[in-house]
Design an enzyme around this catalytic site. Structure first.
Site, PDB file in Angstrom:
ATOM      1  N   ARG A 163       0.847  -1.193   0.000  1.00 38.51           N
ATOM      2  CA  ARG A 163       0.000   0.000   0.000  1.00 38.51           C
ATOM      3  C   ARG A 163       0.883   1.244   0.000  1.00 38.51           C
ATOM      4  O   ARG A 163       1.958   1.265   0.598  1.00 38.51           O
ATOM      5  CB  ARG A 163      -0.895   0.034   1.246  1.00 38.51           C
ATOM      6  N   TYR A 170      -0.982  -3.762  -6.875  1.00 35.29           N
ATOM      7  CA  TYR A 170      -0.896  -4.388  -5.558  1.00 35.29           C
ATOM      8  C   TYR A 170      -2.266  -4.422  -4.871  1.00 35.29           C
ATOM      9  O   TYR A 170      -3.056  -3.477  -4.973  1.00 35.29           O
ATOM     10  CB  TYR A 170       0.111  -3.642  -4.665  1.00 35.29           C
ATOM     11  N   LYS A 209      -9.603  -2.289   1.451  1.00 37.79           N
ATOM     12  CA  LYS A 209      -9.387  -1.103   2.280  1.00 37.79           C
ATOM     13  C   LYS A 209     -10.127   0.117   1.724  1.00 37.79           C
ATOM     14  O   LYS A 209     -10.626   0.949   2.480  1.00 37.79           O
ATOM     15  CB  LYS A 209      -7.898  -0.778   2.386  1.00 37.79           C
ATOM     16  N   HIS A 233     -11.444  -1.560  11.240  1.00 36.84           N
ATOM     17  CA  HIS A 233     -10.330  -2.453  10.908  1.00 36.84           C
ATOM     18  C   HIS A 233     -10.200  -3.478  12.039  1.00 36.84           C
ATOM     19  O   HIS A 233      -9.267  -3.433  12.827  1.00 36.84           O
ATOM     20  CB  HIS A 233      -9.076  -1.584  10.765  1.00 36.84           C
ATOM     21  N   SER A 262      -1.012  -3.267  11.898  1.00 34.53           N
ATOM     22  CA  SER A 262      -0.277  -4.315  11.201  1.00 34.53           C
ATOM     23  C   SER A 262       0.873  -4.821  12.065  1.00 34.53           C
ATOM     24  O   SER A 262       1.419  -4.088  12.891  1.00 34.53           O
ATOM     25  CB  SER A 262       0.266  -3.782   9.868  1.00 34.53           C
ATOM     26  N   CYS A 309       0.765  -6.958  14.455  1.00 36.40           N
ATOM     27  CA  CYS A 309       0.420  -7.130  15.874  1.00 36.40           C
ATOM     28  C   CYS A 309      -0.397  -8.392  16.123  1.00 36.40           C
ATOM     29  O   CYS A 309      -1.017  -8.543  17.166  1.00 36.40           O
ATOM     30  CB  CYS A 309      -0.333  -5.909  16.381  1.00 36.40           C
ATOM     31  N   ASP A 345     -10.138  -9.219   9.404  1.00 31.52           N
ATOM     32  CA  ASP A 345      -9.572  -7.913   9.060  1.00 31.52           C
ATOM     33  C   ASP A 345     -10.541  -6.741   9.175  1.00 31.52           C
ATOM     34  O   ASP A 345     -10.133  -5.654   9.562  1.00 31.52           O
ATOM     35  CB  ASP A 345      -9.018  -7.959   7.631  1.00 31.52           C
ATOM     36  N   ARG A 405       2.148 -12.067  -0.032  1.00 36.85           N
ATOM     37  CA  ARG A 405       0.756 -12.303   0.377  1.00 36.85           C
ATOM     38  C   ARG A 405       0.207 -13.632  -0.121  1.00 36.85           C
ATOM     39  O   ARG A 405       0.682 -14.206  -1.101  1.00 36.85           O
ATOM     40  CB  ARG A 405      -0.138 -11.193  -0.192  1.00 36.85           C
TER      41      ARG A 405
END
Length: 595
Positions: free
Chosen positions: A74, A202, A211, A231, A253, A255, A280, A372
């Site tokens: 991103r 991407y 997102k 989120h 992210s 975590c 997510d 990914r």
């Protein structure tokens, strides 16, 4: 416009026609979501080198994609919220005037699809028959995007049926164009329910349902319509007695959000079952019984590969055993996939994510750190039976958590809704590995939404506060931190499956089954409140992980002031009052203690 258009919706047809005249594709293909179409698109992607088939014996139905090395993540600095005024976008977002953004991107889109196919991808975020559901149409010149959208959203005829002849759909225009980072923009027009993305293939920039729609545009719609687009993972916990609870949790992210959503309880918790509703994104509305209900608007998982293995997340590993797409991981000689942190010995030879030979011991990563996997959520062996429920699931607890090596305890319950919003508004993660933790090292990330709030952040926090009056039976709010370290720099808490112990305390608190200790900062477990049977960690480490250190908290509370000041005049005064009140209490207690 081709003759085989599967809709008579005049608004949709006119918009597709307008975009096609600008981008000038050689042909237009309307996606229907069928299995025959999936095979056709995959064959096309393989023939053009966009996808590479993987070892069908090891990973049936799986394919590999390698992106441009300049297009692997991103791009927050090229992501814009295009509202009529800069104040509406707020200080945490990049802003561009809508007229300027449309003009700039039209110049890049002009003829960008010559020699290419424009795929019309109708999709629904959320169960198609849900009051939560939102319809989007993505136009893209990337077959990779079309195939990923098929996994990540309910795609094709189901979306056109939901839309009918209506006008309420998100207009998503995407072109990889020349994939030039200097001509790369992801622009959101909340008032127009429109997303224009150009110059990137991407996922986070190009899969516009994720997102872009499900968070940035949806958060704007949620504020005006009185709900929350967050989120957050959603998990289902069933006790040995058959009691079922649902928890939504927000983590920035890196975590452990997906790991928590797919948690497997330790052996000391026989009979407990954790199932995944979503990993997510959560859309949450107030139900007729006054509770907050959540749906996962997505249909698949777009997960970070490195570090995922059968210890950290066995359910994620099972998700990618079939019908998955892999992006920028490494390839083994027998055409299987590999990434750093995967189970087993490191292979002697690989092909790295750039397509170059790689040898064991190389200083370079074989898989890109942001490589990914895209996998259908129905692949998840622990998928909740309510994952597709149109009404959603009732949320008992909201959990916020960042990556902090000091200060923030293992778990803490907010005193009330306003205090809980304050904890979410001030949470953050360390941007360096420094054990000091604070100073310049904490990036504040309200509700883990900093890159995804589709409007002014202060107004967003006010919306959270306003939701209390809408929810007669609000969930309880908690703060967690799996990452606190000792003075020697070692993690105090083992994490992963052992996070079940914290989750059980959270659920028991929601049900009034377990006690807590009131501290100046919130409610924390007393000695004996956490179920530590079979835990492979010293008692003193657990005590240190759960400790409230007032000196550290004084520094923490003072360090939040610049963050609040940066939000400007829309910062809700209740949140600054909370900070001042807690700071005053901490200073007073330290003065009394003579510290």
């Amino acid at each position: 416009m081709p003759a085989n258009v599967p809709t008579s919706n005049p608004h949709l047809i006119a918009w597709v026609d307008e975009m096609a005249k600008m981008a000038q594709p050689d042909r237009i293909v309307w996606c229907d979501g069928s299995e025959a179409e999936k095979k056709r698109l995959i064959d096309e992607a393989v023939a053009t080198g966009v996808l590479v088939p993987l070892n069908d014996k090891k990973r049936p139905g799986c394919y590999y994609h390698r992106s441009s090395p300049s297009d692997v993540a991103r791009v927050e600095h090229l992501t814009f919220i295009c509202t009529p005024t800069k104040d509406e976008a707020g200080p945490t977002n990049n802003w561009m005037a809508p007229a300027d953004a449309y003009a700039k991107l039209r110049g890049i889109y002009d003829g960008a699809m010559k020699g290419r196919t424009m795929y019309v991808v109708p999709y629904v975020m959320g169960p198609h028959d849900s009051p939560f559901a939102k319809v989007g149409i993505e136009l893209t010149d990337s077959v990779y995007v079309a195939l990923n959208m098929r996994i990540m959203a309910r795609m094709g005829k189901v979306a056109l049926d939901r839309l009918g002849n209506g006008t309420e759909f998100n207009k998503g225009m995407h072109s990889v164009a020349d994939c030039n980072p200097d001509r790369r923009f992801i622009c959101h027009f909340p008032q127009d329910n429109t997303i224009w993305s150009v110059g990137s293939g991407y996922g986070g920039n190009a899969l516009l349902g994720k997102k872009c729609l499900a968070l940035r545009i949806a958060s704007y719609l949620a504020r005006s319509e009185g709900w929350l687009a967050e989120h957050m993972l959603i998990l289902e916990a069933e006790s040995p007695q058959g009691e079922v609870s649902y928890v939504a949790a927000a983590f920035p992210s890196a975590c452990g959000k997906t790991n928590f959503a797919m948690l497997i309880p330790p052996a000391a918790f026989p009979g407990w079952k954790i199932r995944t509703v979503g990993d997510d994104i959560a859309w949450m509305r107030v139900g007729p019984d006054g509770r907050l209900y959540a749906v996962n608007p997505e249909f698949g998982y777009f997960g970070v590969a490195p570090g995922t293995n059968y210890k950290t997340n066995p359910n994620a590993m099972r998700c990618v055993e079939k019908d998955a797409l892999f992006t920028n991981v490494a390839l083994t000689p027998d055409m299987d996939i590999w990434w750093e942190g995967m189970d087993g010995a490191v292979p002697e030879n690989l092909t790295d994510w750039k397509g170059h030979p790689w040898k064991k011991g190389s200083a370079d990563k074989a898989a890109h750190p942001n490589s990914r996997f895209t996998a259908p959520m129905d692949n998840n062996p622990a998928l909740s039976r309510f994952a597709h429920d149109p009404q959603g699931v009732p949320i008992s607890a909201l959990i916020f958590g960042g990556r902090r090596s000091t200060t923030v305890p293992l778990v803490m319950q907010a005193f009330n809704w306003t205090h809980g919003v304050y904890l979410g508004a001030t949470m953050g993660s360390e941007t360096t590995a420094a054990a000091a933790g604070l100073k310049e090292g904490v990036r504040r990330d309200p509700m883990a939404m900093l890159p995804f709030i589709g409007y002014d952040a202060g107004t967003y926090l006010q919306h959270w506060l306003d939701m209390q009056s809408r929810i007669p039976q609000p969930p309880k709010v908690f703060l967690v931190n799996w990452f606190r370290k000792s003075q020697e720099g070692k993690f105090l808490w083992p994490g992963y499956g052992d996070n079940m112990r914290v989750l059980k305390w959270v659920i028991d608190r929601c049900q009034g089954k377990v006690g807590a200790q009131e501290t100046l900062l919130g409610w924390t477990p007393r000695e004996g409140d956490l179920d530590l049977r079979g835990l492979d960690a010293p008692a003193e480490s657990v005590a240190a992980a759960t400790r409230i250190d007032l000196a550290e908290w004084e520094t923490e509370l003072e360090s939040q002031a610049p963050w609040f000041e940066s939000l400007g005049k829309t910062l809700p005064p209740q949140l600054e009052m909370q900070r001042q009140m807690l700071l005053s209490a901490v200073k007073g207690a330290r003065r009394v203690a003579g510290k």
